[in-house]
Write a protein that holds these residues in place. Structure first.
Motif, mmCIF file in Angstrom:
data_model
loop_
_atom_site.group_PDB
_atom_site.id
_atom_site.type_symbol
_atom_site.label_atom_id
_atom_site.label_comp_id
_atom_site.label_asym_id
_atom_site.label_seq_id
_atom_site.Cartn_x
_atom_site.Cartn_y
_atom_site.Cartn_z
ATOM 1 N N ILE A 92 0.834 -1.206 0.000
ATOM 2 C CA ILE A 92 0.000 0.000 0.000
ATOM 3 C C ILE A 92 0.867 1.253 0.000
ATOM 4 N N GLU A 93 1.893 1.265 0.849
ATOM 5 C CA GLU A 93 2.765 2.437 0.949
ATOM 6 C C GLU A 93 3.439 2.750 -0.384
ATOM 7 N N PHE A 153 -3.984 -2.063 12.224
ATOM 8 C CA PHE A 153 -4.516 -1.546 10.963
ATOM 9 C C PHE A 153 -4.558 -0.022 10.946
ATOM 10 N N ARG A 154 -4.862 0.582 12.092
ATOM 11 C CA ARG A 154 -4.995 2.042 12.132
ATOM 12 C C ARG A 154 -3.695 2.753 11.758
ATOM 13 N N ASN A 155 -2.552 2.077 11.913
ATOM 14 C CA ASN A 155 -1.266 2.710 11.615
ATOM 15 C C ASN A 155 -0.974 2.805 10.129
ATOM 16 N N VAL A 156 -1.721 2.063 9.311
ATOM 17 C CA VAL A 156 -1.425 2.060 7.882
ATOM 18 C C VAL A 156 -1.615 3.451 7.281
ATOM 19 N N PHE A 157 -2.554 4.223 7.811
ATOM 20 C CA PHE A 157 -2.801 5.561 7.275
ATOM 21 C C PHE A 157 -1.638 6.503 7.593
ATOM 22 N N LYS A 158 -1.122 6.418 8.810
ATOM 23 C CA LYS A 158 0.023 7.245 9.200
ATOM 24 C C LYS A 158 1.262 6.862 8.405
ATOM 25 N N ASN A 159 1.499 5.564 8.274
ATOM 26 C CA ASN A 159 2.679 5.102 7.542
ATOM 27 C C ASN A 159 2.614 5.475 6.069
ATOM 28 N N SER A 160 1.422 5.399 5.489
ATOM 29 C CA SER A 160 1.278 5.672 4.064
ATOM 30 C C SER A 160 1.416 7.158 3.743
ATOM 31 N N HIS A 164 2.734 8.585 0.276
ATOM 32 C CA HIS A 164 1.722 9.106 -0.627
ATOM 33 C C HIS A 164 1.796 10.624 -0.759
ATOM 34 N N LEU A 165 2.136 11.289 0.331
ATOM 35 C CA LEU A 165 2.165 12.752 0.297
ATOM 36 C C LEU A 165 3.547 13.298 -0.027
ATOM 37 N N LEU A 166 4.565 12.904 0.754
ATOM 38 C CA LEU A 166 5.894 13.495 0.563
ATOM 39 C C LEU A 166 6.584 13.024 -0.711
ATOM 40 N N SER A 167 6.694 11.694 -0.889
ATOM 41 C CA SER A 167 7.377 11.199 -2.090
ATOM 42 C C SER A 167 6.398 10.984 -3.239
ATOM 43 N N GLY A 168 5.114 11.143 -2.959
ATOM 44 C CA GLY A 168 4.099 11.008 -3.997
ATOM 45 C C GLY A 168 3.684 12.347 -4.544
ATOM 46 N N LEU A 169 2.608 12.905 -4.001
ATOM 47 C CA LEU A 169 2.028 14.133 -4.544
ATOM 48 C C LEU A 169 2.986 15.318 -4.459
ATOM 49 N N ASN A 170 3.635 15.511 -3.311
ATOM 50 C CA ASN A 170 4.547 16.642 -3.138
ATOM 51 C C ASN A 170 5.679 16.605 -4.160
ATOM 52 N N LEU A 171 6.350 15.468 -4.279
ATOM 53 C CA LEU A 171 7.490 15.357 -5.187
ATOM 54 C C LEU A 171 7.045 15.462 -6.639
ATOM 55 N N ALA A 172 5.983 14.748 -6.994
ATOM 56 C CA ALA A 172 5.527 14.730 -8.384
ATOM 57 C C ALA A 172 5.068 16.116 -8.845
ATOM 58 N N TYR A 173 4.249 16.779 -8.042
ATOM 59 C CA TYR A 173 3.681 18.059 -8.480
ATOM 60 C C TYR A 173 4.764 19.103 -8.738
ATOM 61 N N TRP A 174 5.722 19.211 -7.850
ATOM 62 C CA TRP A 174 6.705 20.281 -7.967
ATOM 63 C C TRP A 174 7.844 19.955 -8.928
ATOM 64 N N VAL A 175 8.137 18.689 -9.134
ATOM 65 C CA VAL A 175 9.210 18.315 -10.062
ATOM 66 C C VAL A 175 8.724 18.322 -11.507
ATOM 67 N N TYR A 176 7.475 17.853 -11.762
ATOM 68 C CA TYR A 176 7.001 17.709 -13.136
ATOM 69 C C TYR A 176 6.242 18.929 -13.641
ATOM 70 N N GLY A 177 6.278 20.023 -12.915
ATOM 71 C CA GLY A 177 5.549 21.224 -13.306
ATOM 72 C C GLY A 177 6.120 21.903 -14.535
ATOM 73 N N PRO A 178 5.343 22.770 -15.188
ATOM 74 C CA PRO A 178 5.792 23.465 -16.407
ATOM 75 C C PRO A 178 7.000 24.352 -16.180
ATOM 76 N N TRP A 179 7.223 24.817 -14.971
ATOM 77 C CA TRP A 179 8.395 25.651 -14.683
ATOM 78 C C TRP A 179 9.703 24.882 -14.843
ATOM 79 N N ASN A 180 9.612 23.537 -14.830
ATOM 80 C CA ASN A 180 10.787 22.706 -15.071
ATOM 81 C C ASN A 180 10.766 22.055 -16.447
ATOM 82 N N GLY A 181 9.822 22.466 -17.302
ATOM 83 C CA GLY A 181 9.639 21.827 -18.590
ATOM 84 C C GLY A 181 10.752 22.111 -19.577
ATOM 85 N N ALA A 182 10.632 21.510 -20.760
ATOM 86 C CA ALA A 182 11.637 21.695 -21.813
ATOM 87 C C ALA A 182 11.734 23.164 -22.195
#
Length: 302
Positions: A92-93, A153-160, A164-182
Motif C-alpha cells: 500500500i505504501e 490496521f490504524r497505523n497504515v494511514f500514518k505510515n502511508s 503518498h504525500l511526501l514522495s508522492g504528490l509533493n514530489l511529483a507536483y513540484w518536479v514535473y511542473g511546467p516551470w521545469n519543462g523543456a
C-alpha cells in the motif's frame, strides 16, 4: 500450571481469566499462552495480543521461565486491535507513488491546466522514482522476510502518508511542473550532471538490493532467527540498506534541485537514521561478538 491473564484496562469485560496450561514454566512458551487466549476468544488472534510483565513485552518464542514466571503468577494483556500484514502495508505504501507519479507526469493538464513538453531532467527523475518503488514492491513480494507478521490496521494511514504525500504528490507536483519543462532555465541540466546522477542512482539501487538479499538469506523461511549480517556494506555499517537508499534519493535531489525533493530527502534520511540507530543498538545488545568498528548508517561517521 495456572497463569492469570489480567487486563491492562480495569474496564475490561473479558479479563481477568485464569489459564490452565500443561507443563512447567520451563516448557511453556509465550506463544502457547497466546494460543490459549485465542482459543478462548477467537476474535483475539495471537497477532493482536500484547502480553507484558512490568511493562516488558513478552516475546512469543521465549519460555515463561525466562521471565521468572511461576505457577499462579499473572501477566498483563492488551488488545492491539485489528491487524494488517506488514507485506500488505508495504504494498500500500509503495503503491501510492506508483499511482500518483504517472498521473501527474502523463496528465499535466489535469494538474497544471495545460499541456507542455517535459524536460530531460523531468523524464529521468520520473523513471528514477518509478524504478525505485517498483523495486520496493518486488522486494516486498519476493525478497523480504518479516520478523513481525502484522501491525495495527490504524497505523497504515500514518505510515502511508509519508510515501503518498511526501514522495508522492509533493514530489511529483513540484518536479514535473511546467516551470521545469523543456526550454526553461530550471529544467536545464548538463549531461555531466544527468549522467552523474544516473550513475550514482544505479550504484545505490543495486547496492541496496544486494543488502536486502543478504538480510533475507540470514533468516530461514518461516522463522524469526536473527544473525549478524556480514559482507558487502555490512563491514562498515549496521544498516547499509539505509545508507544506499540515502544515496539514491541524493541523486534525485541533486538532479531535480527541487525544494520538494530536498524536503523528502531530509525527512527520509532523518527517519532512516533513527531506525538505524535503534537497529545498531539492538545488534550490539543481542550479540556479544558484534563488530565494534561498525557505525550505524554512515561509514566512519555514525
Amino acid at each position: 500450571m495456572k497463569l492469570i491473564i489480567a487486563p491492562r484496562s480495569p474496564k475490561s469485560r473479558k479479563f481477568p481469566i485464569t489459564l490452565s496450561l500443561t507443563g512447567t514454566p520451563a516448557d511453556i512458551r509465550v506463544e502457547t499462552v497466546q494460543a490459549a487466549i485465542a482459543k478462548q476468544f477467537p476474535q483475539l488472534s495471537t497477532d493482536r495480543q500484547r502480553l507484558t510483565i512490568d511493562k516488558v513485552a513478552l516475546e512469543s518464542d521465549k519460555t515463561l521461565a525466562e521471565y521468572g514466571l511461576k505457577d499462579g503468577d499473572s501477566v498483563t494483556f492488551k488488545d492491539l486491535g485489528p491487524q494488517i500484514s506488514w507485506r500488505t502495508v508495504f504494498l500500500i505504501e509503495y503503491g501510492g507513488p506508483l499511482l500518483i507519479h504517472p498521473l501527474v507526469y502523463y496528465l499535466p493538464s489535469l494538474f497544471y491546466g495545460k499541456d507542455f513538453q517535459h524536460s530531460w531532467m523531468q523524464t529521468v527523475a520520473y523513471w528514477m522514482v518509478m524504478l525505485h518503488f517498483l523495486k520496493r514492491e518486488y522486494e516486498t513480494v519476493f525478497v523480504h522476510r518479516f520478523s513481525h507478521g502484522t501491525m495495527p490496521f490504524r497505523n497504515v494511514f500514518k505510515n502511508s502518508a509519508h510515501y503518498h504525500l511526501l514522495s508522492g504528490l509533493n514530489l511529483a507536483y513540484w518536479v514535473y511542473g511546467p516551470w521545469n519543462g523543456a526550454g526553461t532555465a530550471l529544467g536545464e541540466r548538463s549531461e555531466a550532471v544527468v549522467y552523474g546522477c544516473i550513475a550514482l542512482y544505479a550504484f545505490a539501487e543495486l547496492s541496496n538490493y544486494h543488502t536486502h538479499v543478504t538480510l533475507r538469506n540470514l533468516r530461514p523461511p518461516g522463522t524469526r532467527v536473527r544473525n549478524i549480517p556480514r559482507g558487502y556494506g555490512f563491514d562498515l555499517v549496521s544498516c547499509p540498506n539505509y545508507f544506499f537508499e540515502t544515496l539514491s534519493w541524493l541523486a534525485v535531489s541533486v538532479l531535480t534541485m527541487s525544494w520538494s525533493a530536498h524536503l523528502f530527502f531530509a525527512v527520509a534520511v532523518g527517519q532512516m537514521y533513527i531506525w538505524a540507530i535503534k537497529k545498531h543498538k539492538g545488534y550490539r545488545k543481542e550479540f556479544s561478538d558484534y563488530p565494534r568498528g561498525r557505525k550505524a548508517m554512515f561509514p566512519l561517521i555514525s
